[in-house]
Design a protein around this motif. Structure first.
Motif, PDB file in Angstrom:
ATOM      1  N   ARG A  24       0.839  -1.207   0.000  1.00 36.60           N
ATOM      2  CA  ARG A  24       0.000   0.000   0.000  1.00 36.60           C
ATOM      3  C   ARG A  24       0.871   1.253   0.000  1.00 36.60           C
ATOM      4  N   LEU A  25       1.983   1.200   0.702  1.00 37.81           N
ATOM      5  CA  LEU A  25       2.887   2.350   0.744  1.00 37.81           C
ATOM      6  C   LEU A  25       3.414   2.684  -0.649  1.00 37.81           C
ATOM      7  N   ARG A  26       3.685   1.666  -1.451  1.00 35.46           N
ATOM      8  CA  ARG A  26       4.128   1.910  -2.834  1.00 35.46           C
ATOM      9  C   ARG A  26       3.078   2.718  -3.603  1.00 35.46           C
ATOM     10  N   ILE A  27       1.818   2.337  -3.406  1.00 35.43           N
ATOM     11  CA  ILE A  27       0.729   3.025  -4.094  1.00 35.43           C
ATOM     12  C   ILE A  27       0.610   4.472  -3.610  1.00 35.43           C
ATOM     13  N   LEU A  28       0.614   4.667  -2.299  1.00 36.96           N
ATOM     14  CA  LEU A  28       0.468   6.017  -1.754  1.00 36.96           C
ATOM     15  C   LEU A  28       1.634   6.912  -2.154  1.00 36.96           C
ATOM     16  N   ALA A  29       2.842   6.360  -2.149  1.00 35.00           N
ATOM     17  CA  ALA A  29       4.018   7.156  -2.521  1.00 35.00           C
ATOM     18  C   ALA A  29       3.947   7.567  -3.984  1.00 35.00           C
ATOM     19  N   GLU A  30       3.460   6.671  -4.836  1.00 33.75           N
ATOM     20  CA  GLU A  30       3.365   6.999  -6.263  1.00 33.75           C
ATOM     21  C   GLU A  30       2.252   8.016  -6.525  1.00 33.75           C
ATOM     22  N   LEU A  31       1.167   7.924  -5.757  1.00 33.97           N
ATOM     23  CA  LEU A  31       0.108   8.931  -5.861  1.00 33.97           C
ATOM     24  C   LEU A  31       0.631  10.310  -5.455  1.00 33.97           C
ATOM     25  N   GLU A  32       1.424  10.337  -4.391  1.00 31.56           N
ATOM     26  CA  GLU A  32       2.006  11.599  -3.946  1.00 31.56           C
ATOM     27  C   GLU A  32       2.939  12.158  -5.018  1.00 31.56           C
ATOM     28  N   SER A  63      -2.831  15.522 -14.066  1.00 36.94           N
ATOM     29  CA  SER A  63      -4.277  15.662 -13.995  1.00 36.94           C
ATOM     30  C   SER A  63      -4.889  14.385 -13.432  1.00 36.94           C
ATOM     31  N   GLN A  64      -6.193  14.453 -13.115  1.00 36.54           N
ATOM     32  CA  GLN A  64      -6.880  13.261 -12.606  1.00 36.54           C
ATOM     33  C   GLN A  64      -6.813  12.132 -13.616  1.00 36.54           C
ATOM     34  N   ALA A  65      -7.012  12.444 -14.888  1.00 39.38           N
ATOM     35  CA  ALA A  65      -6.981  11.416 -15.930  1.00 39.38           C
ATOM     36  C   ALA A  65      -5.576  10.828 -16.085  1.00 39.38           C
ATOM     37  N   GLU A  66      -4.552  11.688 -16.057  1.00 43.28           N
ATOM     38  CA  GLU A  66      -3.165  11.215 -16.176  1.00 43.28           C
ATOM     39  C   GLU A  66      -2.790  10.342 -14.982  1.00 43.28           C
ATOM     40  N   THR A  67      -3.226  10.764 -13.797  1.00 42.01           N
ATOM     41  CA  THR A  67      -2.946   9.978 -12.593  1.00 42.01           C
ATOM     42  C   THR A  67      -3.614   8.614 -12.670  1.00 42.01           C
ATOM     43  N   ALA A  68      -4.875   8.577 -13.104  1.00 41.48           N
ATOM     44  CA  ALA A  68      -5.602   7.309 -13.211  1.00 41.48           C
ATOM     45  C   ALA A  68      -4.911   6.374 -14.185  1.00 41.48           C
ATOM     46  N   SER A  69      -4.469   6.908 -15.315  1.00 42.98           N
ATOM     47  CA  SER A  69      -3.783   6.089 -16.322  1.00 42.98           C
ATOM     48  C   SER A  69      -2.454   5.557 -15.791  1.00 42.98           C
ATOM     49  N   HIS A  70      -1.718   6.428 -15.089  1.00 47.60           N
ATOM     50  CA  HIS A  70      -0.415   6.038 -14.542  1.00 47.60           C
ATOM     51  C   HIS A  70      -0.561   4.986 -13.440  1.00 47.60           C
ATOM     52  N   MET A  71      -1.600   5.125 -12.626  1.00 49.62           N
ATOM     53  CA  MET A  71      -1.750   4.258 -11.462  1.00 49.62           C
ATOM     54  C   MET A  71      -2.389   2.912 -11.784  1.00 49.62           C
ATOM     55  N   GLU A  72      -3.092   2.813 -12.893  1.00 56.40           N
ATOM     56  CA  GLU A  72      -3.836   1.586 -13.184  1.00 56.40           C
ATOM     57  C   GLU A  72      -2.988   0.315 -13.112  1.00 56.40           C
ATOM     58  N   PRO A  73      -1.831   0.239 -13.806  1.00 61.41           N
ATOM     59  CA  PRO A  73      -1.029  -0.993 -13.714  1.00 61.41           C
ATOM     60  C   PRO A  73      -0.444  -1.229 -12.324  1.00 61.41           C
ATOM     61  N   LEU A  74      -0.147  -0.143 -11.601  1.00 59.18           N
ATOM     62  CA  LEU A  74       0.427  -0.286 -10.261  1.00 59.18           C
ATOM     63  C   LEU A  74      -0.619  -0.812  -9.279  1.00 59.18           C
ATOM     64  N   LEU A  75      -1.845  -0.323  -9.395  1.00 63.25           N
ATOM     65  CA  LEU A  75      -2.926  -0.818  -8.531  1.00 63.25           C
ATOM     66  C   LEU A  75      -3.202  -2.285  -8.805  1.00 63.25           C
ATOM     67  N   LYS A  76      -3.158  -2.674 -10.049  1.00 63.12           N
ATOM     68  CA  LYS A  76      -3.373  -4.088 -10.390  1.00 63.12           C
ATOM     69  C   LYS A  76      -2.280  -4.964  -9.791  1.00 63.12           C
ATOM     70  N   TYR A 123      -0.165  -4.134  -7.036  1.00 60.27           N
ATOM     71  CA  TYR A 123       0.060  -4.075  -5.590  1.00 60.27           C
ATOM     72  C   TYR A 123      -1.200  -4.037  -4.739  1.00 60.27           C
ATOM     73  N   LEU A 124      -2.306  -3.515  -5.277  1.00 58.84           N
ATOM     74  CA  LEU A 124      -3.489  -3.325  -4.428  1.00 58.84           C
ATOM     75  C   LEU A 124      -4.759  -3.468  -5.267  1.00 58.84           C
ATOM     76  N   LEU A 125      -4.885  -4.602  -5.904  1.00 60.22           N
ATOM     77  CA  LEU A 125      -6.030  -4.856  -6.783  1.00 60.22           C
ATOM     78  C   LEU A 125      -7.322  -4.949  -5.980  1.00 60.22           C
ATOM     79  N   LEU A 126      -8.363  -4.292  -6.485  1.00 56.96           N
ATOM     80  CA  LEU A 126      -9.701  -4.377  -5.897  1.00 56.96           C
ATOM     81  C   LEU A 126     -10.712  -4.527  -7.023  1.00 56.96           C
ATOM     82  N   GLU A 127     -11.240  -5.726  -7.195  1.00 56.39           N
ATOM     83  CA  GLU A 127     -12.228  -5.963  -8.247  1.00 56.39           C
ATOM     84  C   GLU A 127     -13.614  -5.535  -7.774  1.00 56.39           C
ATOM     85  N   PRO A 128     -14.502  -5.107  -8.695  1.00 53.13           N
ATOM     86  CA  PRO A 128     -15.870  -4.718  -8.308  1.00 53.13           C
ATOM     87  C   PRO A 128     -16.737  -5.923  -7.987  1.00 53.13           C
TER      88      PRO A 128
END
Length: 492
Positions: free
Chosen positions: A61-69, A77-90, A92-97
């Motif tokens: 989780r720390l990896r994810i938070l540090a990369e968000l920071e 931008s929000q869109a750029e952040t979402a695109s950048h974070m998508e592979p990292l979330l998958k 390190y911290l995957l959450l399926e609907p």
């Protein structure tokens, strides 16, 4: 009076006699149910997990938070952040609907739940850590909320009790024109469901005129209620962090958790990263003693400083030699070549002096001599940025450490200019990073300036993904990425 006194029920006896009721009471420790992918983290988890899970889940989780920071520092931008974070979330911290057919929904949500509370413990100790943790956790929540499907998003928002009033049909009719103006639809009042809250709870919506305000109440359409959920998430987390800070002294008794939590909080300076030195970092590169001068153009500033000091003085003190030897080991320099490199670098001393005072230490670093554990493990691992920042600050005459942290601004600027960084905006950005203690961001700023053309080409041609270009938190990763990007440019 005596009879009356003795007729009072004894609380202890009553508890014992009540055992039949107690056996049907809800257990204190029970498995948490996760009805939604999103979580306000209102209830601490109670099931048992291993110490290994405790630490690994928190690190992921720390990896994810540090990369968000880092995305925030770079003004993505929000869109750029979402695109950048998508592979990292998958990763390190995957959450399926809920709509997913994944069999790991419970496991994913448990990891998310526990890792949040573990980091909450680690980052509740100081006001600065609490503020940063709240900020990046809110960013993560906003990212996930935006990614949620409409039906699941609405179901979650309804479940968290935002303490608001439903707007009645009479009110909708009364303010029909005003509500329609907010939505931009002629029939906005009829097609939206509305709630009303004190306007102070949705300042961002008021500022951007996305709500109707009347008599101190903000009328919020359903499409904007996500903003309320985000504001409420932050408010509740800030309050919870204050309560956690008060409870922290009681944790000092647990000598298993305290070192882990301390390690995690220090890692928020920059996330820790291991580096697999067992595999060649840059296949095909000439990693040899004779080629170190050429390769040094790809080194981060900390290692360039060590290399320049070594060439100038023909010597480095103990921690400088250790930091630099481990780095060279990590880029793929083998033991034999490393011994050749150090012997030729220390050209002012005799062979006998080198063999007596320095040769053993280099061999020990590689695991060629020393204890069994050291030898089985292949020696020591190269230092991460976090370790360089936090351990063994340099003293007089020493060249190790992180220049962005340990140098004065004047000396840091001179060093940067000495390695070719003259752009005023970059130097000013580094100054601001240093003043706000974002040392790893200063290093990444310099890297991105040096390699801006190669990075653009790598992105445009899809040669490297956003995840492969994530924030650098290890000197050896800096070298590897620099070398690969420069060779990509030559190949083009």
């Amino acid at each position: 009076m005596l009879r009356q006194e003795y007729s009072r029920p004894d609380p202890k006896r009553r508890n014992v006699a009540d055992y039949r009721k107690k056996q049907f009471a809800d257990p204190t420790y029970k498995e948490t149910e996760y009805h939604h992918r999103l979580n306000f983290y209102a209830t601490p988890p109670t099931a048992d997990i291993t110490l290994e899970q405790f630490e690994q889940w928190a690190i992921d989780r720390l990896r994810i938070l540090a990369e968000l920071e880092a995305c925030s520092f770079r003004n993505k931008s929000q869109a750029e952040t979402a695109s950048h974070m998508e592979p990292l979330l998958k990763k390190y911290l995957l959450l399926e609907p809920n709509s997913s057919s994944s069999s790991k929904l419970l496991e994913e949500r448990q990891k998310d739940h526990y890792s949040h509370f573990i980091l909450r413990l680690a980052f509740a100790s100081t006001e600065d850590l609490r503020r940063r943790f709240s900020r990046v956790e809110t960013m993560l929540f906003r990212l996930r909320l935006a990614d949620e499907g409409p039906s699941e998003k609405n179901a979650f928002i309804q479940s968290v009790n935002l303490d608001c009033d439903q707007v009645t049909e009479d009110e909708r009719n009364k303010y029909r024109a005003e509500l329609a103006a907010v939505t931009g639809l002629k029939k906005g009042a009829e097609e939206e469901t509305w709630i009303k809250v004190d306007w102070e709870r949705v300042p961002d919506l008021v500022e951007s005129r996305r709500v109707f305000v009347k008599a101190g109440k903000a009328y919020v359409p359903s499409k904007e209620q996500a903003s309320m959920a985000i504001a409420e998430f932050t408010k509740r987390l800030d309050r919870a962090l204050e309560l956690t800070a008060r409870a922290l002294p009681r944790l000092d008794e647990d000598d298993r958790l305290t070192p882990i939590l301390d390690h995690l909080s220090k890692n928020f300076v920059t996330p820790d990263a291991s580096y697999a030195s067992s595999s060649p970092s840059v296949p095909g590169a000439d990693i040899s003693a004779r080629n170190i001068d050429t390769l040094s153009t790809h080194f981060p500033l900390c290692m360039q400083n060590l290399h320049r000091t070594l060439r100038r003085d023909a010597h480095l003190k103990h921690f400088g030699r250790l930091q630099y030897t481990l780095f060279l080991k990590g880029i793929g320099l083998n033991l034999e070549e490393c011994l050749i490199f150090w012997r030729s670098a220390f050209h002012k001393i005799t062979d006998d002096t080198f063999n007596k005072e320095y040769r053993y230490n280099v061999r020990h670093t590689y695991g060629d001599v020393g204890g069994d554990a050291n030898r089985r493990g292949g020696g020591y691992s190269p230092y991460s940025c976090q370790k360089i920042l936090m351990e063994h600050p340099p003293g007089p005459g020493e060249a190790h450490g992180c220049p962005y942290r340990h140098f004065s601004l004047e000396n840091l600027t001179a060093l940067l200019q000495g390695v070719g960084i003259t752009d005023r905006s970059v130097l000013h950005g580094v100054k601001e990073d240093k003043e706000s203690q974002k040392f790893h961001m200063a290093c990444n700023r310099v890297f991105e300036h040096i390699h801006k053309n190669e990075i653009k080409k790598a992105k445009d041609e899809g040669v490297m993904t956003s995840a492969q270009l994530e924030t650098i938190v290890h000197p050896n990763e800096y070298f590897k990425r620099s070398y690969l990007l420069r060779n990509l440019s030559r190949d083009g």
